[in-house]
Design a protein around this motif. Structure first.
Motif, short mmCIF file in Angstrom:
data_model
loop_
_atom_site.label_atom_id
_atom_site.label_comp_id
_atom_site.label_asym_id
_atom_site.label_seq_id
_atom_site.Cartn_x
_atom_site.Cartn_y
_atom_site.Cartn_z
N UNK A 70 0.81 -1.22 0.00
CA UNK A 70 0.00 0.00 0.00
C UNK A 70 0.84 1.27 0.00
N UNK A 71 2.03 1.22 0.62
CA UNK A 71 2.88 2.42 0.70
C UNK A 71 3.95 2.42 -0.39
N UNK A 72 3.62 1.83 -1.53
CA UNK A 72 4.60 1.68 -2.61
C UNK A 72 5.23 3.01 -3.03
N UNK A 73 4.43 4.08 -3.04
CA UNK A 73 4.92 5.37 -3.54
C UNK A 73 6.06 5.90 -2.67
N UNK A 74 5.99 5.66 -1.37
CA UNK A 74 7.03 6.16 -0.47
C UNK A 74 8.32 5.37 -0.60
#
Length: 219
Positions: A70-74
């Motif tokens: 879910x936090x792939x962008x970070x």
């Protein structure tokens, strides 16, 4: 020559033959040479002799070609050294390019994309890279900020936004980069490869008229 022949001819000219390419070295190249942020996504793994997505969803719509967390962008990085370490840990992970950073993208159905690409080249427009993915979509790379103004540009041209199937990809979105594989459906490819000549990206406004026209014809 009919539209279908034009599209087929452009596709044959622009899409190179499929070949196996190292995901690790390609991800490092994108970060080091193009200065694009990259992040590893899901990967394919054999289950009972069948290649399935690492997400374990048997109905996955993009097996091996979507974010793994879910936090792939970070987790995205623009460092070639960090990218190398990431893919050394998971060499078969897909390559995702977050949009809203170095570039945004305009995603259109492949039929409209090839028609628009041929039209843009006849018009001698300056184009950035363009991807062609097995989900039958094409993504035209443009300057960041496109996502927030596409609807206004399309309305100004007199087209109904909801009917064009033209999707801007900006902050929080991503492009699946070649040579990522979509399960058994094939691999993402370049319809127009990154090259020194297209480091400078066009503004969305420069491409909107031919893209909207092509999408409108394909409705």
């Amino acid at each position: 020559m009919g539209v279908e022949e034009t599209i087929a001819g452009t596709e044959a000219a622009r899409v190179p033959p499929r070949r196996e390419v190292s995901l690790l070295e390609t991800a490092v190249h994108y970060a080091g040479e193009r200065h694009w942020d990259v992040v590893p996504g899901t990967w394919l793994q054999a289950t009972d002799g069948v290649q399935r997505c690492s997400c374990a969803d048997v109905f996955c719509l993009a097996p091996g070609a979507h974010p793994a967390h879910p936090d792939w962008a970070s987790q995205a990085t623009g460092s070639a050294a960090v990218a190398r370490r990431m893919w050394q840990r998971r060499p078969t992970a897909s390559i995702l390019l977050p949009t809203g950073r170095a570039f945004d993208a305009l995603s259109v159905p492949e039929c409209a994309g090839f028609l628009a690409l041929a039209r843009m080249e006849r018009m001698e427009l300056a184009l950035g890279p363009v991807t062609h993915t097995p989900d039958r979509r094409m993504q035209f790379f443009v300057l960041p900020g496109a996502a927030v103004k596409v609807r206004g540009l399309v309305r100004r041209l007199g087209w109904p936004v909801s009917l064009l199937h033209l999707a801007p990809l900006g902050d929080g979105d991503y492009v699946v980069a070649p040579p990522t594989r979509f399960g058994s459906r094939g691999v993402a490819q370049w319809a127009r490869r990154p090259a020194p000549a297209n480091r400078w990206l066009p503004d969305a406004e420069e491409l909107m008229a031919p893209l909207a026209y092509a999408c409108g014809r394909g409705r």
